[in-house]
Design a protein around this motif. Structure first.
Motif, PDB file in Angstrom:
ATOM      1  N   THR A 136      41.776 -22.129 121.495  1.00 46.92           N
ATOM      2  CA  THR A 136      40.613 -21.384 121.004  1.00 46.92           C
ATOM      3  C   THR A 136      39.700 -21.005 122.168  1.00 46.92           C
ATOM      4  N   GLY A 137      40.066 -21.425 123.374  1.00 45.49           N
ATOM      5  CA  GLY A 137      39.310 -21.072 124.566  1.00 45.49           C
ATOM      6  C   GLY A 137      39.997 -19.978 125.360  1.00 45.49           C
ATOM      7  N   THR A 138      39.644 -19.877 126.627  1.00 45.19           N
ATOM      8  CA  THR A 138      40.221 -18.854 127.494  1.00 45.19           C
ATOM      9  C   THR A 138      41.657 -19.228 127.852  1.00 45.19           C
ATOM     10  N   PRO A 139      42.618 -18.333 127.634  1.00 41.41           N
ATOM     11  CA  PRO A 139      44.012 -18.680 127.890  1.00 41.41           C
ATOM     12  C   PRO A 139      44.350 -18.661 129.373  1.00 41.41           C
ATOM     13  N   GLY A 140      45.135 -19.634 129.797  1.00 44.60           N
ATOM     14  CA  GLY A 140      45.726 -19.602 131.124  1.00 44.60           C
ATOM     15  C   GLY A 140      47.013 -18.804 131.082  1.00 44.60           C
ATOM     16  N   ARG A 141      47.726 -18.817 132.193  1.00 48.67           N
ATOM     17  CA  ARG A 141      49.009 -18.118 132.248  1.00 48.67           C
ATOM     18  C   ARG A 141      49.980 -18.731 131.243  1.00 48.67           C
ATOM     19  N   ILE A 168      37.736 -11.834 121.855  1.00 47.94           N
ATOM     20  CA  ILE A 168      39.007 -11.120 121.767  1.00 47.94           C
ATOM     21  C   ILE A 168      40.172 -12.106 121.849  1.00 47.94           C
ATOM     22  N   LEU A 169      41.068 -12.034 120.877  1.00 48.89           N
ATOM     23  CA  LEU A 169      42.295 -12.818 120.881  1.00 48.89           C
ATOM     24  C   LEU A 169      43.302 -12.129 121.791  1.00 48.89           C
ATOM     25  N   CYS A 170      43.763 -12.846 122.817  1.00 51.26           N
ATOM     26  CA  CYS A 170      44.583 -12.242 123.868  1.00 51.26           C
ATOM     27  C   CYS A 170      45.926 -12.962 124.027  1.00 51.26           C
ATOM     28  N   ASP A 171      46.930 -12.179 124.376  1.00 50.53           N
ATOM     29  CA  ASP A 171      48.252 -12.688 124.721  1.00 50.53           C
ATOM     30  C   ASP A 171      48.400 -12.637 126.234  1.00 50.53           C
ATOM     31  N   ARG A 172      48.442 -13.809 126.866  1.00 49.32           N
ATOM     32  CA  ARG A 172      48.667 -13.873 128.298  1.00 49.32           C
ATOM     33  C   ARG A 172      50.007 -14.546 128.578  1.00 49.32           C
ATOM     34  N   ALA A 173      50.913 -14.407 127.617  1.00 47.02           N
ATOM     35  CA  ALA A 173      52.207 -15.080 127.722  1.00 47.02           C
ATOM     36  C   ALA A 173      53.377 -14.099 127.755  1.00 47.02           C
ATOM     37  N   PHE A 174      53.329 -13.092 126.903  1.00 47.88           N
ATOM     38  CA  PHE A 174      54.486 -12.222 126.742  1.00 47.88           C
ATOM     39  C   PHE A 174      54.224 -10.836 127.321  1.00 47.88           C
ATOM     40  N   LEU A 175      53.975 -10.812 128.620  1.00 48.85           N
ATOM     41  CA  LEU A 175      53.828  -9.580 129.392  1.00 48.85           C
ATOM     42  C   LEU A 175      54.230  -9.903 130.816  1.00 48.85           C
ATOM     43  N   ASP A 176      54.633  -8.884 131.551  1.00 55.69           N
ATOM     44  CA  ASP A 176      55.159  -9.103 132.904  1.00 55.69           C
ATOM     45  C   ASP A 176      54.088  -9.620 133.859  1.00 55.69           C
ATOM     46  N   ALA A 232      46.118  -9.583 130.507  1.00 54.00           N
ATOM     47  CA  ALA A 232      46.428 -10.066 129.165  1.00 54.00           C
ATOM     48  C   ALA A 232      46.439  -8.888 128.208  1.00 54.00           C
ATOM     49  N   LEU A 233      47.107  -9.056 127.088  1.00 58.27           N
ATOM     50  CA  LEU A 233      47.161  -8.025 126.058  1.00 58.27           C
ATOM     51  C   LEU A 233      46.152  -8.337 124.963  1.00 58.27           C
ATOM     52  N   GLU A 234      45.324  -7.369 124.605  1.00 56.45           N
ATOM     53  CA  GLU A 234      44.382  -7.567 123.504  1.00 56.45           C
ATOM     54  C   GLU A 234      45.134  -7.486 122.185  1.00 56.45           C
ATOM     55  N   ILE A 235      44.946  -8.494 121.350  1.00 54.81           N
ATOM     56  CA  ILE A 235      45.620  -8.543 120.053  1.00 54.81           C
ATOM     57  C   ILE A 235      44.655  -8.222 118.914  1.00 54.81           C
ATOM     58  N   ALA A 236      43.521  -8.914 118.858  1.00 51.78           N
ATOM     59  CA  ALA A 236      42.573  -8.735 117.751  1.00 51.78           C
ATOM     60  C   ALA A 236      41.221  -9.274 118.186  1.00 51.78           C
ATOM     61  N   THR A 237      40.208  -9.047 117.374  1.00 48.79           N
ATOM     62  CA  THR A 237      38.866  -9.541 117.648  1.00 48.79           C
ATOM     63  C   THR A 237      38.482 -10.606 116.628  1.00 48.79           C
ATOM     64  N   LEU A 238      37.414 -11.332 116.913  1.00 44.87           N
ATOM     65  CA  LEU A 238      36.914 -12.301 115.941  1.00 44.87           C
ATOM     66  C   LEU A 238      36.484 -11.611 114.655  1.00 44.87           C
ATOM     67  N   ASP A 239      35.975 -10.394 114.774  1.00 44.24           N
ATOM     68  CA  ASP A 239      35.611  -9.631 113.581  1.00 44.24           C
ATOM     69  C   ASP A 239      36.841  -9.354 112.732  1.00 44.24           C
ATOM     70  N   ASP A 240      37.971  -9.057 113.382  1.00 46.57           N
ATOM     71  CA  ASP A 240      39.228  -8.866 112.638  1.00 46.57           C
ATOM     72  C   ASP A 240      39.600 -10.149 111.900  1.00 46.57           C
ATOM     73  N   LEU A 241      39.509 -11.284 112.591  1.00 46.11           N
ATOM     74  CA  LEU A 241      39.908 -12.555 111.989  1.00 46.11           C
ATOM     75  C   LEU A 241      38.973 -12.951 110.850  1.00 46.11           C
ATOM     76  N   SER A 242      37.699 -12.562 110.941  1.00 51.58           N
ATOM     77  CA  SER A 242      36.741 -12.924 109.882  1.00 51.58           C
ATOM     78  C   SER A 242      37.084 -12.259 108.561  1.00 51.58           C
TER      79      SER A 242
END
Length: 243
Positions: A121-126, A135-143, A149-159
């Motif tokens: 729920t915090g800042t993602p590492g590699r 912002i919910l981010c993917d820092r795992a499945f990208l080169d 990191a890839l932006e996936i969704a926002t907290l507003d989206d999750l709400s």
């Protein structure tokens, strides 16, 4: 499990949530049309009795003092849950806030090339999925996961899913990790989250009046789940029943 199912279906795959949730696994595999993927929820009891397991990707969300009366010890319960990681082919998803889940991954015998993917729920590492501010981010499945990191969704989206709580954020991050491991596009993952709604009785807003929100979380049937629910709110009057 239901989130991952929604993400895969939105991405054009035919997936079904089954096992300890909804459809029994045997019914799913007997479906005459078949599925691209089974999103299987396994209880510690089911894992205890399983022989070999070969998941595409796997996840343990947390480890707490549950079901010890049945398993006999905390160690036996832990080892049963850890079995879900055995022979994983692509991604072992673990909770960065729960060291026990990371240890399970470290001790698992997995396929060559399988990766450990953390969610937070915090800042993602590699090689992690998490939140950069809102912002919910993917820092795992990208080169270039070392620098971007890839932006996936926002907290507003999750709400829009339901009452925004830390464990909803964690569940969403874990589901994103599972779906992204299967190659689902970030846009489809976000679209699935926007349309997703929690089942009844899962921190469900029943009513709001005079500045008081009435929440139904009767799905929280053990101390760990109840604690997570109570910790999601600053001030609580708890109406509780049962054992």
């Amino acid at each position: 499990v239901q989130m991952v199912e929604a993400m895969l279906n939105r991405g054009g795959k035919k997936a079904i949530a089954c096992g300890n949730i909804g459809t029994p696994i045997l019914d799913a595999i007997r479906d005459p049309e078949g599925f691209d993927a089974l999103i299987v929820e396994l209880s510690s009891f089911q894992l205890h009795y399983l022989g070999e397991i070969h998941p595409y990707s796997s996840a343990v969300l947390n480890l707490a003092d549950d079901h010890l009366d049945w398993h006999g010890s905390f160690e036996a319960y832990r080892d049963a849950k850890a079995k879900v990681y055995e022979n994983t082919a692509v991604a072992c998803v673990y909770n960065t806030a729960d060291l026990a889940t990371e240890k399970m991954v470290e001790n698992a015998d997995v396929h060559e090339g399988a990766r450990a993917i953390g969610f937070t729920t915090g800042t993602p590492g590699r090689s992690q999925v998490g939140f950069v501010e809102d912002i919910l981010c993917d820092r795992a499945f990208l080169d270039d996961r070392a620098n971007s990191a890839l932006e996936i969704a926002t907290l507003d989206d999750l709400s829009k899913i339901g009452v925004l709580t830390p464990h909803l954020m964690a569940n969403a991050a874990a589901a994103v990790a599972m779906a992204r491991s299967y190659g689902i596009d970030p846009a489809d993952v976000r679209a699935a989250l926007l349309d997703f709604r929690l089942d009844a009785h899962r921190i469900e807003l029943v009513a709001e009046q005079d500045g008081i929100r009435w929440i139904d979380d009767s799905k929280a049937t053990n101390p760990h789940a109840a604690a997570a629910s109570l910790n999601s709110f600053e001030k609580v009057i708890w109406v509780v029943g049962g054992l």
